[in-house]
Design a protein around this motif. Structure first.
Motif, mmCIF file in Angstrom:
data_model
loop_
_atom_site.group_PDB
_atom_site.id
_atom_site.type_symbol
_atom_site.label_atom_id
_atom_site.label_comp_id
_atom_site.label_asym_id
_atom_site.label_seq_id
_atom_site.Cartn_x
_atom_site.Cartn_y
_atom_site.Cartn_z
ATOM 1 N N ARG A 166 108.792 -11.128 -43.837
ATOM 2 C CA ARG A 166 108.124 -11.868 -44.678
ATOM 3 C C ARG A 166 108.509 -13.491 -44.617
ATOM 4 O O ARG A 166 107.657 -14.579 -44.142
ATOM 5 C CB ARG A 166 108.174 -11.854 -46.284
ATOM 6 N N TYR A 167 109.657 -13.809 -44.069
ATOM 7 C CA TYR A 167 110.355 -14.781 -43.681
ATOM 8 C C TYR A 167 109.813 -15.300 -42.562
ATOM 9 O O TYR A 167 109.191 -16.654 -42.529
ATOM 10 C CB TYR A 167 111.930 -14.692 -43.604
ATOM 11 N N ALA A 170 105.851 -16.232 -42.739
ATOM 12 C CA ALA A 170 105.782 -17.522 -43.433
ATOM 13 C C ALA A 170 106.302 -18.763 -42.401
ATOM 14 O O ALA A 170 105.506 -19.873 -42.373
ATOM 15 C CB ALA A 170 106.654 -17.700 -44.750
ATOM 16 N N ARG A 173 103.479 -19.200 -39.927
ATOM 17 C CA ARG A 173 102.084 -19.703 -40.362
ATOM 18 C C ARG A 173 102.363 -21.229 -40.351
ATOM 19 O O ARG A 173 101.392 -21.983 -40.128
ATOM 20 C CB ARG A 173 101.830 -19.203 -42.055
ATOM 21 N N ARG A 214 109.495 -20.990 -47.379
ATOM 22 C CA ARG A 214 109.083 -20.878 -48.650
ATOM 23 C C ARG A 214 107.692 -20.183 -48.867
ATOM 24 O O ARG A 214 107.118 -20.207 -47.947
ATOM 25 C CB ARG A 214 109.078 -22.586 -49.549
ATOM 26 N N ASP A 215 107.657 -19.587 -49.978
ATOM 27 C CA ASP A 215 106.096 -18.875 -49.882
ATOM 28 C C ASP A 215 105.193 -19.870 -50.315
ATOM 29 O O ASP A 215 105.496 -21.083 -50.483
ATOM 30 C CB ASP A 215 106.459 -17.681 -51.043
ATOM 31 N N ALA A 216 104.020 -19.298 -51.007
ATOM 32 C CA ALA A 216 102.957 -20.197 -51.132
ATOM 33 C C ALA A 216 103.092 -21.122 -52.321
ATOM 34 O O ALA A 216 102.667 -22.043 -52.405
ATOM 35 C CB ALA A 216 101.778 -19.338 -51.426
ATOM 36 N N ARG A 219 108.709 -21.523 -53.581
ATOM 37 C CA ARG A 219 109.900 -20.839 -53.902
ATOM 38 C C ARG A 219 110.644 -20.496 -52.519
ATOM 39 O O ARG A 219 110.002 -20.007 -51.656
ATOM 40 C CB ARG A 219 109.774 -19.599 -54.713
ATOM 41 N N LYS A 220 111.884 -20.412 -52.500
ATOM 42 C CA LYS A 220 112.546 -20.061 -51.268
ATOM 43 C C LYS A 220 112.571 -18.425 -51.152
ATOM 44 O O LYS A 220 112.371 -17.942 -52.263
ATOM 45 C CB LYS A 220 114.180 -20.502 -51.689
ATOM 46 N N LEU A 221 112.369 -18.054 -50.099
ATOM 47 C CA LEU A 221 112.419 -16.635 -49.678
ATOM 48 C C LEU A 221 113.774 -16.015 -49.758
ATOM 49 O O LEU A 221 114.469 -16.472 -48.985
ATOM 50 C CB LEU A 221 111.583 -16.358 -48.307
#
Length: 417
Positions: A166-167, A170, A173, A214-216, A219-221
């Motif tokens: 996930r990190y 992100a 992207r 960070r996510d959308a 927030r810190k992942l």
């Protein structure tokens, strides 16, 4: 923490500082002077420090609770039971763990063990020994269990891998969006203080910053049972063209010539602008660790005067007995956990007088136990910053001399504009 508790904490640490001297001196005399096994020496050294500390705490730190001699032997028994058993067990356990896991001498390992047990010792002293309420053995066991948590064998868990993916998603992207920007190109162009950072780089400086995906929602992942180390570094390589620089990286200069942590390298496969490479790596931070690693690398053009590359690890195996005839790989994902994944995202931008090179390094390791975070984290950060700065500086020194394309031809695999 209230004012009185804070005052006791400072006094406790002052006594503890003296106790550290007693403990290390005793350990040195027993282990180095008399040749006693460091584990037994550690236990005896802790016992000497426990007795020393009790006297001071009895008369100073908690002197207001210990008027007269009444109850002194009971307090000594409780102090020895709670602090002594916790310190001896904790110090022997952690010193042994740190010697084995970090491959360091027993004295610095013992210092780390002392730090690990200090908070638990203070709480046990305040709430048990010098206050007749709680049950010492139960609290000692609970505190010991709390400190040991997370320091067992490092195993790469599915939830940690999922969080890493996930990190990375992100991060990639964001990078894809930045590479498509018509005006800006380098990651530092999108950060706070971009203008000043770019001026520093163009003036010959090295800019290294820590990053955080960070996510959308901004927030810190977070990464359960692991830690991600994300750094960005930029430098100007003067007197070189973008074509020459890419030729050097792809064809002319071996990785070990510009990265001091790379011991050897070889090309596994090559197709167009893609590479599969093997690197034998030595990482030095809190400990020195060797790895066999494999990486997939791809180069791209991103418009006139712009290029980028992406390197992603496909295999990382920690080595045991590195450099010896018995050298062998540990089971992947079931090692000491200092390096489980490693990606690097590079950008190259032609400017007047040379090429700006920028690297984002993203790696995954085991997490740092909270009780040690204050001590270990600054060392990890300092080492990561220095390693990236050294690599960039080395590139600036080596590539201008080694990366010139032969005048007669260009490589067939050259990235198309």
């Amino acid at each position: 923490m209230d004012r009185h508790m804070a005052r006791r904490w400072l006094m406790f640490n002052a006594v503890g500082g003296m106790g550290v001297g007693v403990q290390l001196l005793t350990l040195g005399l027993l282990a180095d002077g008399l040749g006693l096994d460091y584990r037994l020496g550690t236990a005896l050294a802790v016992l000497a420090a426990v007795l020393h500390n009790f006297v001071w705490h009895e008369h100073w730190t908690w002197g207001d609770r210990c008027a007269g001699r009444r109850g002194r032997w009971a307090r000594l028994g409780s102090f020895t039971l709670v602090n002594g058993s916790l310190s001896i067990a904790g110090n022997v356990l952690f010193t042994s763990l740190y010697v084995t896991a970090f491959d360091i001498h027993h004295v610095p390992a013992n210092l780390m063990a002392i730090a690990t047990c200090s908070v638990a010792n203070f709480l046990a002293s305040h709430h048990v020994v010098f206050r007749a309420a709680a049950k010492p053995a139960a609290l000692a066991a609970a505190l010991a269990a709390g400190n040991v948590t997370g320091l067992g064998a490092a195993e790469l868990k599915d939830k940690t891998v999922a969080a890493w993916e996930r990190y990375v998603a992100a991060t990639e992207r964001r990078i894809a969006g930045e590479l498509d920007d018509a005006e800006r190109f380098l990651a530092l162009d999108f950060a706070r203080g971009a203008a000043e950072a770019r001026r520093k780089v163009l003036a010959g400086g090295v800019v290294v910053e820590r990053m955080q995906a960070r996510d959308a929602a901004g927030r810190k992942l977070k990464v359960p049972s692991g830690a991600i180390h994300h750094w960005r570094g930029s430098i100007l390589i003067p007197g070189i063209t973008l074509d020459d620089l890419l030729h050097g990286l792809m064809h002319a200069v071996a990785p070990e010539e510009i990265q001091k942590d790379v011991l050897e390298s070889r090309l596994i496969a090559s197709e167009g602008d893609r590479r599969e490479v093997f690197l034998k790596v030595r990482r030095e931070s809190v400990v020195t660790v060797h790895y066999n690693t494999e990486h997939r690398v791809e180069y791209s053009r991103n418009g006139p005067g712009r290029a980028s590359s992406r390197s992603a690890s496909t295999r990382i195996a920690e080595l045991e007995d590195a450099g010896l005839p018995a050298e062998r790989e540990k089971p992947i994902g079931r090692d000491r956990g200092f390096l489980w994944r490693l990606n690097a995202y590079w950008r190259y931008q032609a400017v007047d007088g040379g090429v700006v090179v920028e690297c984002e390094s993203v790696s995954l390791s085991r997490g740092v136990p909270p009780v040690l975070n204050w001590m270990i984290r600054p060392i990890i950060n300092r080492t990561a910053r220095a390693a990236l700065s050294d690599t960039l500086t080395s590139m600036a020194r080596v590539l201008p001399e080694r990366a010139v394309i032969p005048a007669e031809t260009l490589p067939a695999s050259w990235p198309a504009p």
